[in-house]
Design a protein around this motif. Sequence first.
Motif, PDB file in Angstrom:
ATOM      1  N   LEU A 117      -4.441  -6.840   6.159  1.00  0.00           N
ATOM      2  CA  LEU A 117      -3.899  -5.489   6.013  1.00  0.00           C
ATOM      3  C   LEU A 117      -2.530  -5.535   5.363  1.00  0.00           C
ATOM      4  N   VAL A 118      -2.354  -4.718   4.316  1.00  0.00           N
ATOM      5  CA  VAL A 118      -1.080  -4.637   3.601  1.00  0.00           C
ATOM      6  C   VAL A 118      -0.568  -3.200   3.656  1.00  0.00           C
ATOM      7  N   VAL A 119       0.634  -3.007   4.212  1.00  0.00           N
ATOM      8  CA  VAL A 119       1.243  -1.686   4.265  1.00  0.00           C
ATOM      9  C   VAL A 119       2.606  -1.728   3.593  1.00  0.00           C
ATOM     10  N   ASP A 120       3.138  -0.551   3.276  1.00  0.00           N
ATOM     11  CA  ASP A 120       4.409  -0.438   2.560  1.00  0.00           C
ATOM     12  C   ASP A 120       5.496   0.047   3.514  1.00  0.00           C
ATOM     13  N   CYS A 121       6.539  -0.755   3.680  1.00  0.00           N
ATOM     14  CA  CYS A 121       7.632  -0.406   4.595  1.00  0.00           C
ATOM     15  C   CYS A 121       8.424   0.811   4.140  1.00  0.00           C
ATOM     16  N   ARG A 122       8.265   1.199   2.880  1.00  0.00           N
ATOM     17  CA  ARG A 122       9.003   2.366   2.406  1.00  0.00           C
ATOM     18  C   ARG A 122       8.397   3.663   2.926  1.00  0.00           C
ATOM     19  N   ARG A 123       7.178   3.597   3.440  1.00  0.00           N
ATOM     20  CA  ARG A 123       6.561   4.767   4.053  1.00  0.00           C
ATOM     21  C   ARG A 123       6.958   4.832   5.526  1.00  0.00           C
ATOM     22  N   ASN A 124       7.331   6.021   5.969  1.00  0.00           N
ATOM     23  CA  ASN A 124       7.783   6.176   7.348  1.00  0.00           C
ATOM     24  C   ASN A 124       6.694   5.912   8.379  1.00  0.00           C
ATOM     25  N   PHE A 126       4.443   3.438   8.350  1.00  0.00           N
ATOM     26  CA  PHE A 126       3.853   2.104   8.282  1.00  0.00           C
ATOM     27  C   PHE A 126       3.643   1.487   9.662  1.00  0.00           C
ATOM     28  N   ALA A 127       4.581   1.705  10.586  1.00  0.00           N
ATOM     29  CA  ALA A 127       4.445   1.130  11.924  1.00  0.00           C
ATOM     30  C   ALA A 127       3.298   1.785  12.687  1.00  0.00           C
ATOM     31  N   ARG A 128       3.127   3.088  12.506  1.00  0.00           N
ATOM     32  CA  ARG A 128       2.030   3.780  13.190  1.00  0.00           C
ATOM     33  C   ARG A 128       0.679   3.317  12.650  1.00  0.00           C
ATOM     34  N   ILE A 129       0.621   3.030  11.361  1.00  0.00           N
ATOM     35  CA  ILE A 129      -0.613   2.522  10.763  1.00  0.00           C
ATOM     36  C   ILE A 129      -0.984   1.180  11.388  1.00  0.00           C
ATOM     37  N   LEU A 130       0.009   0.324  11.557  1.00  0.00           N
ATOM     38  CA  LEU A 130      -0.237  -0.983  12.172  1.00  0.00           C
ATOM     39  C   LEU A 130      -0.737  -0.832  13.604  1.00  0.00           C
ATOM     40  N   ARG A 131      -0.206   0.147  14.321  1.00  0.00           N
ATOM     41  CA  ARG A 131      -0.582   0.326  15.722  1.00  0.00           C
ATOM     42  C   ARG A 131      -2.039   0.749  15.887  1.00  0.00           C
ATOM     43  N   VAL A 132      -2.537   1.592  14.973  1.00  0.00           N
ATOM     44  CA  VAL A 132      -3.890   2.130  15.138  1.00  0.00           C
ATOM     45  C   VAL A 132      -4.949   1.308  14.405  1.00  0.00           C
TER      46      VAL A 132
END
Length: 218
Positions: A117-124, A126-132
């Motif tokens: 999984l690759v997410v972008d830290c510039r999006r607010n 990103f942490a919630r995406i990782l959690r779910v």
Amino acid sequence: MKLVWSPETASKAYIDTVKSCEVFDESSVAELVSAMAAGWNAQLVVETWSRGGAIAASIGLSVAIHHTGGRHICVVPDEDSRSEYVEAMDKSGQSPPEVVVGPPEEAIKGVEEIDFLVVDCRRNDFARILRVAKLGHRGAVLICKNASSRAASDFRWRSVLDGKSRIVRSVFLPVGNGLDIAHVGAAGGGSGSAAGKGQSRWFKHINRQTGEEFVIRR
């Protein structure tokens, strides 16, 4: 079963990504994520993307999937992002992956067994995406790109994952705008130290622009 590292496959994906990203000024992130996804034999690669974002990492992930035979899904927030993403991938010569449209935090809930999984830290979000995110039973590799621009300086993998997954190891690499990487252990596995004992390998990455060499033990 758990993720098993293949340096041969990683090297092939790395070289192919170098060739595919020659037109990009900063392709070091693409080469690294491609080698990692291929080296871990990722069968379900998921990334998030929005309008105006760089496309090189997506190219690298597409190259990796060519070597693993897995699936590549890109989650975008709206139709404008989808159109721009598909057009950019077409221009790069790579076939666009599966594209899921919707608020990333909600859209990603419908994807199961993610092992890369690759997410972008510039999006607010990103942490919630990782959690779910519903990670695979073999374990998973999680990557936050543009990590050096992250506003939340107190970011910690264990707090983001809420203890639902066992962190085998994590590392920050000064590649591109910064990569925060975590390796999550297989479901039901032992402790991180026991799981990695006698099985770690060295992985070398060279930034073509600066000549800097980074060596990671995984």
